[in-house]
Write an enzyme that holds these catalytic residues in place. Structure first.
Site, PDB file in Angstrom:
ATOM      1  CB  SER A 152      -0.963  -0.059   1.190  1.00  0.00           C
ATOM      2  OG  SER A 152      -2.084   0.733   0.927  1.00  0.00           O
ATOM      3  CE  LYS A 173       0.292   5.569  -1.878  1.00  0.00           C
ATOM      4  NZ  LYS A 173      -0.701   4.994  -2.718  1.00  0.00           N
ATOM      5  CD  GLN A 206      -5.275   7.962  -3.300  1.00  0.00           C
ATOM      6  OE1 GLN A 206      -4.428   7.059  -3.259  1.00  0.00           O
ATOM      7  NE2 GLN A 206      -5.480   8.794  -2.294  1.00  0.00           N
ATOM      8  CD  GLU A 218      -4.625   9.201   1.676  1.00  0.00           C
ATOM      9  OE1 GLU A 218      -5.057   8.973   0.523  1.00  0.00           O
ATOM     10  OE2 GLU A 218      -4.508   8.311   2.542  1.00  0.00           O
ATOM     11  CG  HIS A 254      -5.323  -2.694   0.493  1.00  0.00           C
ATOM     12  ND1 HIS A 254      -4.466  -2.809  -0.579  1.00  0.00           N
ATOM     13  CD2 HIS A 254      -4.960  -1.552   1.135  1.00  0.00           C
ATOM     14  CE1 HIS A 254      -3.632  -1.781  -0.574  1.00  0.00           C
ATOM     15  NE2 HIS A 254      -3.905  -1.009   0.461  1.00  0.00           N
TER      16      HIS A 254
HETATM   17  C1  MCU Z   1      -2.835   2.277  -1.591  1.00  0.00           C
HETATM   18  O1  MCU Z   1      -2.188   3.072  -0.624  1.00  0.00           O
HETATM   19  C2  MCU Z   1      -2.897   3.964   0.208  1.00  0.00           C
HETATM   20  C3  MCU Z   1      -3.849   4.860  -0.574  1.00  0.00           C
HETATM   21  O2  MCU Z   1      -3.124   5.597  -1.545  1.00  0.00           O
HETATM   22  C4  MCU Z   1      -4.546   5.808   0.397  1.00  0.00           C
HETATM   23  O3  MCU Z   1      -5.511   6.596  -0.285  1.00  0.00           O
HETATM   24  C5  MCU Z   1      -5.189   5.097   1.529  1.00  0.00           C
HETATM   25  O4  MCU Z   1      -5.614   6.038   2.492  1.00  0.00           O
HETATM   26  O5  MCU Z   1      -4.258   4.264   2.146  1.00  0.00           O
HETATM   27  C6  MCU Z   1      -3.662   3.273   1.344  1.00  0.00           C
HETATM   28  C7  MCU Z   1      -2.806   2.525   2.321  1.00  0.00           C
HETATM   29  O6  MCU Z   1      -1.674   2.873   2.551  1.00  0.00           O
HETATM   30  O7  MCU Z   1      -3.443   1.566   3.012  1.00  0.00           O
HETATM   31  C8  MCU Z   1      -2.758   0.913   4.056  1.00  0.00           C
END
Ligand code: MCU
Length: 408
Positions: A203, A207, A244, A252, A333
Site C-alpha cells: 500500500s 509506493k 485514486q 492525502e 487489500h
Molecule cells: C494504496 O495506498 C494507500 C492509498 O493511496 C490511500 O488513499 C489510503 O488512504 O491508504 C492506502 C494505504 O496505505 O493503506 C494501508
C-alpha cells in the site's frame, strides 16, 4: 566470511554529464508514455552501455518533477549492525539525526542477505525468512512522518534537510534505506551482507518500496505490493479505471514531492511516467505484486507501467528479471496471499541468495488488464553494438569502519 562491500554504487550514473533539464513551463503535452530510450538531446540510445546515463536523466527528471531530490551521500554515516538491530547516525550540512531498525534473522548460518520490510504489514515475512533472507523492519515514519503537512515535514530526513524541504516522503524513505545500506557496507558484512538487499512493503509502503528500489542501485530486489497511485500505476492513468486521483494522493500525504502539485490535473505534461521509474530498477530484480479487485489501486494502470518497463528490461537483455503478478483471488487489500509465496521465494533465491535462476513472470489478472499498445508511440530498440554493463571498480580506499500500521 565477510562479503566484499561496494557491490554497486547507489547511482551508477552519478559520473554522467549533468543533464540540462527542461523547465516546468516548457514541457510539451504527451498523451502517450514518454519514450524511455530517447535522451534529452532528442536522440535515442543505441547501445546498452548508454542506458547508465539515460537512466540518470530519468532519475533527475523524476527528482525534479515527481519525488523531490534525493541528497547525495551525506558527509557522515555511522552505525551498528547486530543480529537484532541496525542503528544509523547521519550528519550532513551541519545537522545530525538517527534512527534504528529491528532485525530478524532466518535460521542457519550467516551472513545473510536481507529484505527491508516497510511498515510491517502485507509482506510475507515468514516466507522471506524461510527462503533464507533476514528481515529488516524499517519504520518509514521515523525518517519521514505522515500527517504533518507539506510545510512542516518531520522525521530524520527533514531534521537534516529542513521541514520545508520540497522532497516528498517517498524519497525521504528512500534516503533512509540508502543510509541503512551505507551502514551495512561499513559493517563488513559479518551479520548481514551489503551486496544483496531487497525491499518490500504494501500500500503506501508499496509506493515506498517502488521508489526505494528505483533510486538505489545497490538494492538487488524490489518488491512493491498493491502500491496504488503514487506507486506503480502510470500517472497518466487508464481512463475510467477509478484509481485514486493524483490530486487525492498528492493531497492525502506529502508522499510525492511538492513540485508534483502542478501536474495533478495535467499528467500528460510529465516528462517521465512510472514505466520509467520501474525501468530505473533494470536490470535488477523487480517483482510488482498487485490486487485486481480494487479499482482504487489502479491495477490496470500498474500493469501498463510494468509492461512498459518490461520493454526496457528486454532491450537490456534482462527480460527475465521483471515480474508483475495480479492474478490473485483474495480481494482484501494487503492480504497474505498464497499465490505470491513461490514467486517471492524464487526472486529471493535468484537476486539475494544467488542460488536460483527462475525466470520472472508477467501474470496479469483478466479483471484488470492494461494494454501497452494504447500507450506507446515508440519502438523497443535492439541495443546492439553494446559493451557489457560497466563493472564497478573496487574502492581505492578501504571503506570507513563503523563507529560503533497503516494509518488509513
Ligand atoms: C494504496 O495506498 C494507500 C492509498 O493511496 C490511500 O488513499 C489510503 O488512504 O491508504 C492506502 C494505504 O496505505 O493503506 C494501508
Amino acid at each position: 566470511m565477510a562479503v566484499p562491500a561496494f557491490a554497486a554504487p547507489e547511482n551508477e550514473g552519478s559520473a554522467c554529464a549533468a543533464p540540462t533539464l527542461p523547465d516546468a513551463g516548457s514541457l510539451p503535452t504527451n498523451a502517450k508514455l514518454p519514450d524511455p530510450f530517447r535522451k534529452l538531446d532528442g536522440t535515442r540510445i543505441t547501445t546498452r552501455a548508454e542506458w547508465t546515463c539515460r537512466r540518470n536523466e530519468i532519475k533527475r527528471l523524476a527528482e525534479k518533477f515527481v519525488y523531490g531530490e534525493k541528497p547525495a551521500r551525506p558527509q557522515s554515516v555511522t552505525g551498528t549492525v547486530s543480529s537484532t538491530s541496525i542503528t544509523v547516525n547521519v550528519t550532513d550540512q551541519g545537522r545530525s539525526s538517527s534512527f534504528s531498525a529491528r532485525v530478524e534473522l532466518p535460521s542457519g548460518t550467516g551472513p545473510f542477505p536481507a529484505v527491508v520490510v516497510l511498515g510491517g504489514f502485507g509482506a510475507d515475512t515468514a516466507a522471506i525468512k524461510a527462503a533464507g533472507a533476514a528481515v529488516i523492519n524499517y519504520d518509514p515514519y521515523a525518517v519521514g512522518k505522515e500527517g504533518t503537512g507539506r510545510s512542516n515535514k518531520q522525521g530524520a530526513f527533514y531534521s537534516i534537510y529542513g521541514a520545508t524541504s520540497p522532497t516528498g516522503l517517498l524519497m525521504a524513505w528512500s534516503w533512509g534505506v540508502s543510509r541503512i545500506i551505507d551502514v551495512l557496507e561499513q559493517s563488513g558484512g559479518s551479520v548481514l551482507r551489503a551486496d544483496a538487499t531487497g525491499v518490500t512493503g504494501c500500500s503506501r509502503f508499496g509506493k515506498g518500496a517502488f521508489v526505494i528500489g528505483a533510486f538505489d542501485q545497490r538494492i538487488t530486489l524490489t518488491m512493491p505490493i498493491e502500491s496504488g497511485t503514487a506507486g506503480a500505476p502510470i500517472f497518466r492513468g487508464v481512463p475510467g479505471e477509478g484509481a485514486q486521483s493524483l490530486s487525492s494522493a498528492y493531497g492525502e500525504q506529502p508522499w510525492l514531492g511538492d513540485a508534483f502539485g502542478t501536474f495533478t490535473g495535467s499528467p500528460n505534461r510529465l516528462p517521465v511516467d512510472t514505466h520509467q521509474i520501474a525501468a530505473m530498477v533494470a536490470p535488477r530484480g523487480l517483482f510488482i505484486m498487485d490486487n485486481p479487485h480494487i479499482a482504487n489501486l489502479g491495477p490496470r494502470s500498474a500493469s501498463v507501467a510494468a509492461l512498459g518497463a518490461a520493454e526496457v528490461y528486454r532491450a537490456l537483455g534482462a527480460g527475465d528479471n521483471i515480474s508483475y503478478w495480479s492474478d490473485v483471488s483474495d480481494g482484501t487489500h494487503c492480504a497474505d496471499r498464497a499465490e505470491w509465496r513461490t514467486p517471492l521465494q524464487q526472486n529471493i533465491r535468484k537476486f539475494l541468495l544467488k542460488t536460483g535462476n527462475d525466470p520472472g513472470a508477467i501474470r496479469i489478472s483478466s479483471r484488470a488488464q492494461g494494454r501497452l499498445a494504447d500507450w506507446v508511440d515508440w519502438t523497443t530498440p535492439a541495443l546492439d553494438g553494446s559493451t557489457p554493463p560497466p563493472t564497478t571498480p573496487p574502492p581505492t580506499t578501504p571503506p570507513p569502519t563503523a563507529g560503533g500500521a497503516c494509518a488509513a
